[in-house]
Motif scaffolding. Structure first.
Motif, PDB file in Angstrom:
ATOM      1  N   ASN A  41       0.940  -1.108  -0.036  1.00 33.77           N
ATOM      2  CA  ASN A  41       0.032  -0.026   0.090  1.00 33.77           C
ATOM      3  C   ASN A  41       0.865   1.150   0.030  1.00 33.77           C
ATOM      4  N   ALA A  42       1.879   1.026   0.770  1.00 35.02           N
ATOM      5  CA  ALA A  42       3.080   2.444   0.620  1.00 35.02           C
ATOM      6  C   ALA A  42       3.724   2.680  -0.556  1.00 35.02           C
ATOM      7  N   LEU A  43       3.651   1.479  -1.479  1.00 34.58           N
ATOM      8  CA  LEU A  43       4.480   1.544  -2.781  1.00 34.58           C
ATOM      9  C   LEU A  43       3.279   2.121  -3.649  1.00 34.58           C
ATOM     10  N   LYS A  44       1.887   1.846  -3.581  1.00 35.29           N
ATOM     11  CA  LYS A  44       0.856   2.435  -4.314  1.00 35.29           C
ATOM     12  C   LYS A  44       0.612   3.820  -3.959  1.00 35.29           C
ATOM     13  N   LYS A  45       0.910   4.353  -2.794  1.00 32.42           N
ATOM     14  CA  LYS A  45       0.778   5.663  -2.411  1.00 32.42           C
ATOM     15  C   LYS A  45       1.778   6.708  -3.130  1.00 32.42           C
ATOM     16  N   ILE A  46       2.868   6.043  -3.414  1.00 32.94           N
ATOM     17  CA  ILE A  46       4.003   6.874  -4.226  1.00 32.94           C
ATOM     18  C   ILE A  46       3.961   6.655  -5.510  1.00 32.94           C
ATOM     19  N   GLY A  47       2.971   5.838  -6.302  1.00 27.86           N
ATOM     20  CA  GLY A  47       2.686   5.884  -7.564  1.00 27.86           C
ATOM     21  C   GLY A  47       3.307   4.481  -8.305  1.00 27.86           C
ATOM     22  N   ILE A  48       3.697   3.659  -7.405  1.00 26.95           N
ATOM     23  CA  ILE A  48       4.316   2.306  -7.923  1.00 26.95           C
ATOM     24  C   ILE A  48       3.223   1.317  -8.180  1.00 26.95           C
ATOM     25  N   ASN A  49       3.365   0.460  -9.109  1.00 28.38           N
ATOM     26  CA  ASN A  49       2.259  -0.258  -9.630  1.00 28.38           C
ATOM     27  C   ASN A  49       2.458  -1.666  -8.895  1.00 28.38           C
ATOM     28  N   ALA A  50       2.044  -1.678  -7.571  1.00 29.65           N
ATOM     29  CA  ALA A  50       2.189  -2.581  -6.506  1.00 29.65           C
ATOM     30  C   ALA A  50       0.913  -3.472  -6.207  1.00 29.65           C
ATOM     31  N   SER A  51       0.706  -4.636  -6.018  1.00 27.31           N
ATOM     32  CA  SER A  51      -0.528  -5.332  -5.471  1.00 27.31           C
ATOM     33  C   SER A  51       0.115  -6.552  -4.585  1.00 27.31           C
ATOM     34  N   PHE A  52      -0.771  -7.011  -3.690  1.00 26.31           N
ATOM     35  CA  PHE A  52      -0.495  -8.009  -2.710  1.00 26.31           C
ATOM     36  C   PHE A  52      -1.842  -9.164  -2.728  1.00 26.31           C
ATOM     37  N   CYS A  53      -1.406 -10.263  -2.525  1.00 26.51           N
ATOM     38  CA  CYS A  53      -2.383 -11.344  -2.370  1.00 26.51           C
ATOM     39  C   CYS A  53      -1.969 -12.140  -1.180  1.00 26.51           C
ATOM     40  N   ASP A  54      -3.019 -12.010  -0.217  1.00 33.25           N
ATOM     41  CA  ASP A  54      -2.751 -12.929   1.064  1.00 33.25           C
ATOM     42  C   ASP A  54      -3.684 -14.121   0.901  1.00 33.25           C
ATOM     43  N   PHE A  55      -2.725 -15.223   0.706  1.00 33.38           N
ATOM     44  CA  PHE A  55      -3.237 -16.374   0.551  1.00 33.38           C
ATOM     45  C   PHE A  55      -4.368 -17.158   1.849  1.00 33.38           C
ATOM     46  N   TYR A  56      -3.764 -16.742   3.006  1.00 29.83           N
ATOM     47  CA  TYR A  56      -4.407 -17.407   4.083  1.00 29.83           C
ATOM     48  C   TYR A  56      -5.299 -16.689   5.081  1.00 29.83           C
ATOM     49  N   GLY A  57      -5.493 -15.393   4.832  1.00 29.11           N
ATOM     50  CA  GLY A  57      -6.151 -14.389   5.707  1.00 29.11           C
ATOM     51  C   GLY A  57      -5.546 -14.185   7.039  1.00 29.11           C
ATOM     52  N   SER A  58      -6.200 -13.569   8.048  1.00 30.73           N
ATOM     53  CA  SER A  58      -5.618 -13.583   9.287  1.00 30.73           C
ATOM     54  C   SER A  58      -6.535 -13.060  10.423  1.00 30.73           C
ATOM     55  N   ALA A  59      -6.397 -13.797  11.673  1.00 29.02           N
ATOM     56  CA  ALA A  59      -7.179 -13.553  12.736  1.00 29.02           C
ATOM     57  C   ALA A  59      -7.271 -11.980  12.934  1.00 29.02           C
ATOM     58  N   TYR A  60      -6.303 -11.187  12.613  1.00 27.40           N
ATOM     59  CA  TYR A  60      -6.083  -9.855  13.083  1.00 27.40           C
ATOM     60  C   TYR A  60      -7.007  -8.911  11.771  1.00 27.40           C
ATOM     61  N   GLN A  61      -7.520  -9.652  10.777  1.00 28.57           N
ATOM     62  CA  GLN A  61      -8.404  -8.985   9.876  1.00 28.57           C
ATOM     63  C   GLN A  61      -7.706  -7.722   9.288  1.00 28.57           C
ATOM     64  N   TYR A  62      -6.422  -8.176   8.692  1.00 29.80           N
ATOM     65  CA  TYR A  62      -5.571  -7.357   7.845  1.00 29.80           C
ATOM     66  C   TYR A  62      -6.486  -7.028   6.398  1.00 29.80           C
ATOM     67  N   PRO A  63      -6.144  -5.924   5.735  1.00 34.72           N
ATOM     68  CA  PRO A  63      -6.920  -5.698   4.524  1.00 34.72           C
ATOM     69  C   PRO A  63      -6.432  -6.740   3.455  1.00 34.72           C
ATOM     70  N   THR A  64      -7.055  -7.149   2.435  1.00 38.75           N
ATOM     71  CA  THR A  64      -6.587  -7.871   1.284  1.00 38.75           C
ATOM     72  C   THR A  64      -6.709  -6.907   0.132  1.00 38.75           C
ATOM     73  N   ASP A  65      -6.074  -7.418  -0.875  1.00 37.14           N
ATOM     74  CA  ASP A  65      -5.953  -6.676  -2.252  1.00 37.14           C
ATOM     75  C   ASP A  65      -6.629  -7.876  -3.142  1.00 37.14           C
ATOM     76  N   ILE A  66      -5.648  -8.662  -3.769  1.00 34.66           N
ATOM     77  CA  ILE A  66      -6.137  -9.844  -4.675  1.00 34.66           C
ATOM     78  C   ILE A  66      -6.749 -10.818  -3.985  1.00 34.66           C
ATOM     79  N   PRO A  67      -7.843 -11.341  -4.260  1.00 35.27           N
ATOM     80  CA  PRO A  67      -8.496 -12.436  -3.641  1.00 35.27           C
ATOM     81  C   PRO A  67      -7.384 -13.637  -3.533  1.00 35.27           C
ATOM     82  N   SER A  68      -7.489 -14.392  -2.605  1.00 38.66           N
ATOM     83  CA  SER A  68      -6.798 -15.599  -2.277  1.00 38.66           C
ATOM     84  C   SER A  68      -7.199 -16.551  -3.192  1.00 38.66           C
TER      85      SER A  68
END
Length: 356
Positions: A41-68
């Motif tokens: 997300n920090a890379l995105k904010k400065i204009g970089i073409n970045a994405s992330f995919c969390d395969f496993y999810g988290s009990a802490y409910q972190y955000p997701t980008d590309i679906p697992s």
């Protein structure tokens, strides 16, 4: 190992950055302590073409980008789905930033021959558990404990991965010791935290200070020693204690904001994301920092170091000194803003990507 890695603390990339020239970046597959999403997300904010995919999810409910790609897929069929996803992503991304020692196919690494054959750039970001070995840790840390006790498995994974991936990232010198020699280059980049929060410095007039401890793993965090110290100190001092377990990030944050002292861990010898989150909040944080690593950190590190043998004395001092808690809290906020803001970390990552 006989051969040492080249260790680099990359400088942040400023000035004009061409996102197209840098390439499309995918972070995956494990969002350890929210680090993967924080970086992307920090890379995105400065204009970089970045994405992330969390395969496993988290009990802490972190955000997701590309679906697992493995959500609702039985474990026996997951590697096939993972490999299919890798094939899909090869044409869409130029740089693959892996986290937690895993790639598209987890620890199987069956995707790596494909990625190498396509000339893709790769880097592995390690966060602790997946590389920390007790035989090494115990040499400098008598309180050391690890989650993964199978050292042969750790070494086997390092050897396999490093055949295809030349570069790795770790957050500090404590983790560096476990992978030095396996990769051509190892970059030192601190953890970052997405904390758009105002500081809540300890109130010097509070009558009953609140001490908070949040163990993600009681053994590793040294919770038994914390509880013993709290039990003993309550006989002499008036204070409240809150154990943070089984809560979402939002729920835990309410306690952190009210806290006068936050205890992280007493056994690892370094500090992690919980400490950083609370430094952003302006809290005095108690964490064990190995004596031999003190000089590796910036001189203005405000962490109050304590181990299982000293926690009662250290905590007693903080409970009795409200002005000290406040002063450390102010220093904590300044330190977090100076070294752990996501944008600064993202700009260091750009330097790494250019170097791959």
């Amino acid at each position: 190992m006989a051969k040492r890695s080249i260790v680099i603390e990359p400088k942040p990339a400023y000035g004009r950055i061409n996102p197209n020239k840098l390439g499309r970046i995918l972070h995956l597959p494990y969002n350890a302590a929210g680090q993967m999403s924080s970086q992307a997300n920090a890379l995105k904010k400065i204009g970089i073409n970045a994405s992330f995919c969390d395969f496993y999810g988290s009990a802490y409910q972190y955000p997701t980008d590309i679906p697992s790609p493995i959500k609702n897929i039985p474990k026996m069929k997951r590697e096939k789905a993972m490999l299919k996803f890798a094939q899909h992503c090869v044409s869409k991304f130029d740089i693959f930033h892996f986290h937690f020692g895993q790639t598209f196919t987890g620890y199987a690494y069956s995707d790596l021959p494909l990625l190498r054959s396509k000339g893709k750039k790769m880097v592995m970001n390690y966060w602790g558990t997946q590389i920390r070995r007790l035989s090494i840790a115990k040499q400098k840390n008598p309180f050391a404990i690890v989650k993964q006790t199978n050292e042969n498995l750790i070494v086997s994974r390092l050897k396999t991965l490093s055949k295809y991936v030349d570069s790795a990232i770790v957050a500090d010198h404590e983790l560096l010791e476990y992978i030095d020699g396996y990769f051509k280059k190892i970059y030192l980049i601190k953890a970052s935290v997405n904390q758009n929060v105002h500081p809540a410095y300890p109130n010097v007039h509070v009558k009953r200070p609140l001490v908070v401890h949040a163990p993600t793993h009681r053994g590793v965090k040294g919770t038994e020693f914390v509880l013993e110290a709290v039990h003993n100190l309550k006989k002499s001092f008036s204070f409240d204690f809150q154990l943070i377990e089984g809560m979402t990030n939002k729920e835990a944050l309410r306690y952190y904001q009210q806290a006068d002292v936050v205890i992280d861990q007493l056994r690892l010898g370094t500090y992690g994301t919980l400490a950083i989150e609370n430094m952003f909040l302006g809290k005095p944080v108690v964490t064990y920092i190995r004596d031999d690593l003190q000089s590796k950190y910036p001189a203005d590190l405000p962490i109050v170091s304590a181990n299982p043998k000293t926690i009662e004395t250290v905590l007693s001092n903080l409970i009795q000194n409200p002005k000290l808690r406040y002063r450390i809290g102010v220093k904590s906020r300044k330190f977090a803003e100076k070294y752990h803001l996501p944008e600064g970390i993202a700009r260091q990552l750009i330097t790494v990507y250019r170097d791959l």
